[in-house]
Design an enzyme around this catalytic site. Structure first.
Site, PDB file in Angstrom:
ATOM      1  N   GLU A 176       1.100  -1.343  -0.055  1.00 28.33           N
ATOM      2  CA  GLU A 176      -0.002  -0.112  -0.194  1.00 28.33           C
ATOM      3  C   GLU A 176       0.830   1.291  -0.129  1.00 28.33           C
ATOM      4  O   GLU A 176       0.542   2.126   0.866  1.00 28.33           O
ATOM      5  CB  GLU A 176      -0.712  -0.177   1.414  1.00 28.33           C
ATOM      6  CG  GLU A 176      -1.862  -1.270   1.365  1.00 28.33           C
ATOM      7  CD  GLU A 176      -2.928  -1.310   2.553  1.00 28.33           C
ATOM      8  OE1 GLU A 176      -2.781  -0.186   3.248  1.00 28.33           O
ATOM      9  OE2 GLU A 176      -3.638  -2.160   2.510  1.00 28.33           O
ATOM     10  N   GLU A 180      -6.248 -10.546  -1.571  1.00 31.13           N
ATOM     11  CA  GLU A 180      -7.176 -10.398  -0.278  1.00 31.13           C
ATOM     12  C   GLU A 180      -8.543 -10.353  -0.624  1.00 31.13           C
ATOM     13  O   GLU A 180      -9.204  -9.442  -0.112  1.00 31.13           O
ATOM     14  CB  GLU A 180      -6.617  -9.132   0.364  1.00 31.13           C
ATOM     15  CG  GLU A 180      -4.963  -9.085   0.930  1.00 31.13           C
ATOM     16  CD  GLU A 180      -4.607  -7.962   1.502  1.00 31.13           C
ATOM     17  OE1 GLU A 180      -5.296  -7.127   2.143  1.00 31.13           O
ATOM     18  OE2 GLU A 180      -3.332  -7.774   1.572  1.00 31.13           O
TER      19      GLU A 180
HETATM   20  C1  XIL Z   1      -6.381  -6.700   8.169  1.00 32.29           C
HETATM   21  C2  XIL Z   1      -6.657  -7.931   9.177  1.00 32.29           C
HETATM   22  O1  XIL Z   1      -7.506  -8.703   8.471  1.00 32.29           O
HETATM   23  C3  XIL Z   1      -7.207  -7.380  10.436  1.00 32.29           C
HETATM   24  O2  XIL Z   1      -7.414  -8.423  11.364  1.00 32.29           O
HETATM   25  C4  XIL Z   1      -6.241  -6.454  11.318  1.00 32.29           C
HETATM   26  O3  XIL Z   1      -7.047  -5.817  12.269  1.00 32.29           O
HETATM   27  C5  XIL Z   1      -5.975  -5.149  10.280  1.00 32.29           C
HETATM   28  O4  XIL Z   1      -5.485  -5.718   8.912  1.00 32.29           O
HETATM   29  N1  XIL Z   1      -4.926  -4.791   3.792  1.00 32.29           N
HETATM   30  C6  XIL Z   1      -3.748  -5.725   4.242  1.00 32.29           C
HETATM   31  C7  XIL Z   1      -4.282  -6.614   5.198  1.00 32.29           C
HETATM   32  O5  XIL Z   1      -2.815  -5.825   3.441  1.00 32.29           O
HETATM   33  O6  XIL Z   1      -3.024  -6.787   6.158  1.00 32.29           O
HETATM   34  C8  XIL Z   1      -5.257  -6.059   6.070  1.00 32.29           C
HETATM   35  O7  XIL Z   1      -5.604  -7.041   7.206  1.00 32.29           O
HETATM   36  C9  XIL Z   1      -6.472  -5.815   5.339  1.00 32.29           C
HETATM   37  C10 XIL Z   1      -6.288  -4.744   4.410  1.00 32.29           C
END
Ligand code: XIL
Length: 382
Positions: free
Chosen positions: A174, A286
């Protein structure tokens, strides 16, 4: 002699009968309900982000789903900087949970992903401060050196620890400016301390350090909403720039935190077509589809959302149907681009596990049961 012959014949006949019975059982669809990893076995591995209750085996129903449906895993939180490296100094690392995560993947012969080395979020504040607690500054050469040194230590220690076992790393997460305005000329996320202190250098160096630590690992740049035109162009600029400097960026991770109306099939299709021209494998990293009202991230008014949701004269009765429809569209587009897509990972196993559980965004409900979206996804593979 005769008795021996009869006995042998009986054994052979019953063996043949049991083999035939075995074949019959093997051919029955009812005995072998479809699984995601089988359905897409000729296309791409199907991964899932898992949590501590799952990789330690506490969530037995979760483990059953993970091992039957998926063949790749990502660590939802356990390898983020704040978890694996909470404190400064050589004793500041905690590999215990990560080691269990990796052992789980090995035990089940899964493709093991590492997430994530350098990110503005879930990183302790000491990383961006000196020993007295002063914020590091981008105009101070010593501060820049200190931060680069810390980043190198972190990347090389963590990647080195799992060398040869974690096959894919999200190296930078990101880093792009996510403004939707094409007139916004900032390439990178200005609020990130990495960007404020090191600018573009942190990205270049992060990939170089990770490659030194494990030359065989696939190194990813990972980001969200890169389907949208302005951010997509920034991604192309960033990757082209890295490639021109021979920076070892080896795959593009598209998080794909979708909702019921975004991305539309055309947007996803255009995105994958354009990004695949960079010549790197694309990983969907994701995936989830937010079904909650508030989760319809479209900037448009409700009236517009309704128009889109009903496009094609197909009104949908329930959120679960809309979710199934969106998942179906996404997988159809992924399959169309199967030459470029090398991994598709869901961000969680069940709706209850999800970081946005209100939106019931996954293929399995809180009772570990497949939802209509699961059937729809399987259908696209058939
Ligand atoms: C999220 C997790 O799912 C949560 O449990 C945590 O509290 C915050 O992070 N982008 C990403 C992930 O790259 O690491 C994130 O995961 C969601 C957004």
């Amino acid at each position: 002699m005769e008795i021996l012959f009869v006995r042998t014949a009986v054994i052979l006949i019953s063996l043949a009968a049991s083999l035939l019975a075995g074949c019959a059982t093997g051919n029955s669809a009812a005995d072998h309900p479809p699984t995601l990893k089988d359905a897409f076995k000729n296309d791409f591995p199907i991964g899932v982000a898992i949590n501590q209750n799952q990789f330690t085996g506490l969530d037995t129903n979760g483990v059953a789903l993970i091992t039957s449906q998926f063949n790749a895993i990502s660590p939802e939180n356990v390898l983020k900087w704040e978890k694996v490296h909470p404190h400064p100094g050589t004793n500041g690392y905690d590999f215990a949970p990560g080691d269990v995560y990796v052992a789980f993947g090995e035990q089940h012969h899964m493709l093991i992903v590492g997430h994530t080395l350098v990110w503005h979020s879930q990183t302790p504040s000491w990383v961006f401060q000196d020993e007295s607690g002063r914020r590091l500054s981008g105009t101070n050469a010593a501060d820049r050196e200190l931060l680069l040194h810390r980043m190198r230590d972190h990347i090389q220690t963590v990647v080195g620890h799992y060398k040869g076992r974690i096959k894919i790393w999200d190296v930078v997460n990101e880093a792009l400016n996510d403004s939707r305005s094409e007139n916004d000329t900032n390439l990178l996320r200005q609020t990130s301390p990495w960007v404020r202190i090191l600018g573009m250098d942190f990205i270049v160096k992060a990939f170089e350090y990770a490659h030194e630590a494990d030359p065989d690992a696939i190194l990813r740049y990972n980001d969200y909403s890169i389907e949208n035109p302005a951010k997509r162009q920034r991604l192309i600029k960033l990757i082209t720039c890295l490639q021109s400097q021979h920076v070892p960026v080896m795959a593009i991770g598209s998080q794909t935190h979708a909702n019921l109306i975004w991305p539309e099939p055309d947007l996803e299709d255009d995105f994958l077509t354009e990004i695949s021209r960079l010549g790197l494998p694309i990983h969907i990293t994701e995936l989830d589809v937010n079904g909650s009202q508030a989760g319809q991230r479209s900037q448009d008014a409700d009236i517009m959302q309704n128009a889109q949701a009903n496009a094609g004269g197909q009104p949908f009765a329930t959120v679960q149907e809309k979710l199934a429809h969106q998942y179906g569209d996404l997988f159809k587009t992924f399959l169309k681009h199967r030459d470029a897509i090398k991994l598709v990972t869901f961000w969680g196993v069940t709706d209850t596990d999800s970081w946005r559980s209100n939106g019931q965004p996954l293929l399995f409900d809180g009772n570990w049961r497949p939802k209509p979206a699961f059937d729809e996804v399987i259908k696209t593979a058939e």
